[in-house]
Design an enzyme around this catalytic site. Structure first.
Site, PDB file in Angstrom:
ATOM      1  N   ARG A 165      30.900  52.789  78.389  1.00  0.00           N
ATOM      2  CA  ARG A 165      29.833  52.621  79.395  1.00  0.00           C
ATOM      3  C   ARG A 165      30.271  53.311  80.703  1.00  0.00           C
ATOM      4  NH1 ARG A 165      28.390  51.835  84.211  1.00  0.00           N
ATOM      5  NH2 ARG A 165      29.866  50.112  84.421  1.00  0.00           N
ATOM      6  N   ASP A 166      31.211  52.713  81.395  1.00  0.00           N
ATOM      7  CA  ASP A 166      31.617  53.232  82.704  1.00  0.00           C
ATOM      8  C   ASP A 166      32.218  54.633  82.580  1.00  0.00           C
ATOM      9  OD1 ASP A 166      32.083  53.230  85.412  1.00  0.00           O
ATOM     10  OD2 ASP A 166      33.413  51.509  85.419  1.00  0.00           O
ATOM     11  N   HIS A 219      39.501  50.837  89.411  1.00  0.00           N
ATOM     12  CA  HIS A 219      39.539  52.280  89.167  1.00  0.00           C
ATOM     13  C   HIS A 219      40.861  52.794  89.736  1.00  0.00           C
ATOM     14  CE1 HIS A 219      35.244  53.409  87.975  1.00  0.00           C
ATOM     15  NE2 HIS A 219      35.289  52.094  87.965  1.00  0.00           N
ATOM     16  N   CYS A 275      34.844  59.132  89.767  1.00  0.00           N
ATOM     17  CA  CYS A 275      34.289  58.480  90.935  1.00  0.00           C
ATOM     18  C   CYS A 275      33.260  59.441  91.519  1.00  0.00           C
ATOM     19  CB  CYS A 275      35.387  58.185  91.948  1.00  0.00           C
ATOM     20  SG  CYS A 275      34.739  57.610  93.520  1.00  0.00           S
ATOM     21  N   ASN A 308      38.474  54.827  85.582  1.00  0.00           N
ATOM     22  CA  ASN A 308      38.936  53.444  85.428  1.00  0.00           C
ATOM     23  C   ASN A 308      40.430  53.422  85.167  1.00  0.00           C
ATOM     24  OD1 ASN A 308      36.012  53.593  84.063  1.00  0.00           O
ATOM     25  ND2 ASN A 308      36.302  51.570  84.905  1.00  0.00           N
TER      26      ASN A 308
HETATM   27 ZN    ZN Z   1      33.687  51.059  87.223  1.00  0.00          ZN
END
Ligand code: ZN
Length: 315
Positions: free
Chosen positions: A18-19, A212, A243, A252
């Site tokens: 996901r992230d 992160h 980011c 992350n």
């Molecule tokens: Zn995140």
């Protein structure tokens, strides 16, 4: 931690599909997403932020949320979470049989507007609207607080802003929160201050930490969390992700590096570190670019090197 007590079990929640993948400009094929999750389930990972039920128009990378959920292997004891922004997303997530729904609101008003295109008040109203749907299907909800340790637009985020979001979650029946270091601004003192305040004010709330590694101290922040008794951490395989406000920055904290730290510190995770590292290497291979994770490159600490391979006199 006192040496007499047994080290607690730490939950490692994998957020790479996901992230991590959400930060990728090109669509990652559904089979690849499923392969990563299945590989990590085989490696003993028990908790995933699997996908997101946001609007496919807003986030095309997550347009295959239903397919991913339909294709991943289900195993008792493995929790597959779906990110849910509103009632519509909750209906889709319930239909996809997620084990948990995760909502997200930024502690910072400016980031909330930029990220969700709505105010904190409106985002929280959406949460209060969808939690009854989750309850109706008996699906627990985790509330993420984005920019909990700093905001790229507002700078320092007041602890009170984090507490206010959690108070609203609490009123919606949520007892599990995740503090998101969305742009990698956490430091150990900020982590200590924030986590302690939540533990004091909401002793019935389970805290997870989502760091992160944007500025290279993600695992130092994990150590601060461990000292405070936090037992759940979110990370991504190979350190996937990025980011949006710092081009080229790492994403992350890395799952296999985190597991290495936890095991070497005497904590249990139920995860086979070498198997996770193998998944990381395969993701790095098919993505065709080096990922930030370190353990997959170095291997075990007590790995025996061949003496003849040593290069001499190079300082
Ligand atoms: Zn995140």
């Amino acid at each position: 931690m006192n040496a007499q007590t047994q080290a607690p079990h730490i939950i490692v929640t994998e957020v790479g599909t996901r992230d991590g993948f959400q930060a990728e400009p090109d669509f990652i094929p559904t089979e690849r997403k499923v392969e990563v999750i299945n590989g990590l389930i085989d490696a003993g990972v028990q908790s995933f932020e699997t996908t997101s039920f946001v609007s496919p128009r807003a986030v095309p990378q997550m347009a295959d949320a239903m397919q991913v959920m339909a294709q991943v292997r289900r195993k008792p004891g493995v929790r597959l979470t779906g990110l849910v922004p509103n009632a519509r997303g909750a209906e889709r997530a319930a239909a996809a049989r997620v084990d948990m729904m995760a909502c997200f609101v930024s502690a910072s008003e400016t980031h909330c507007q930029a990220n969700l295109n709505k105010s904190k008040a409106d985002a929280l109203a959406d949460v209060h609207e969808f939690t009854p749907i989750a309850r109706q299907f008996n699906i627990p909800v985790r509330g993420a607080v984005a920019t909990a340790f700093g905001c790229p637009f507002e700078g320092e985020v007041a602890t009170q802003s984090v507490l206010d979001v959690i108070a609203s979650y609490h009123a919606a029946g949520i007892r599990h929160v995740s503090l998101g270091d969305t742009t990698g601004m956490a430091t150990p003192p900020v982590v200590r201050r924030t986590v302690k305040a939540i533990q004091q004010q909401f002793p019935d709330v389970l805290i997870a930490l989502h760091f992160h590694n944007t500025r290279g101290i993600g695992l130092a922040n994990v150590m601060a969390g461990l000292d405070l008794g936090v037992v759940e951490y979110e990370s991504s395989i190979g350190g996937l992700g990025g980011c949006p406000f710092a081009p080229g920055a790492t994403g992350n904290i890395c799952t296999e590096d985190l597991v290495y730290l936890l095991h070497e510190s005497g904590f249990h995770t139920g995860i086979d570190l070498e198997a996770v590292a193998a998944v990381a290497r395969s993701v790095q291979d098919w993505m065709g670019k080096p990922l930030p994770g370190q353990y997959m490159k170095s291997g075990p600490r007590l790995k025996q090197s061949d003496l003849s391979s040593v290069r001499r006199a190079v300082g």
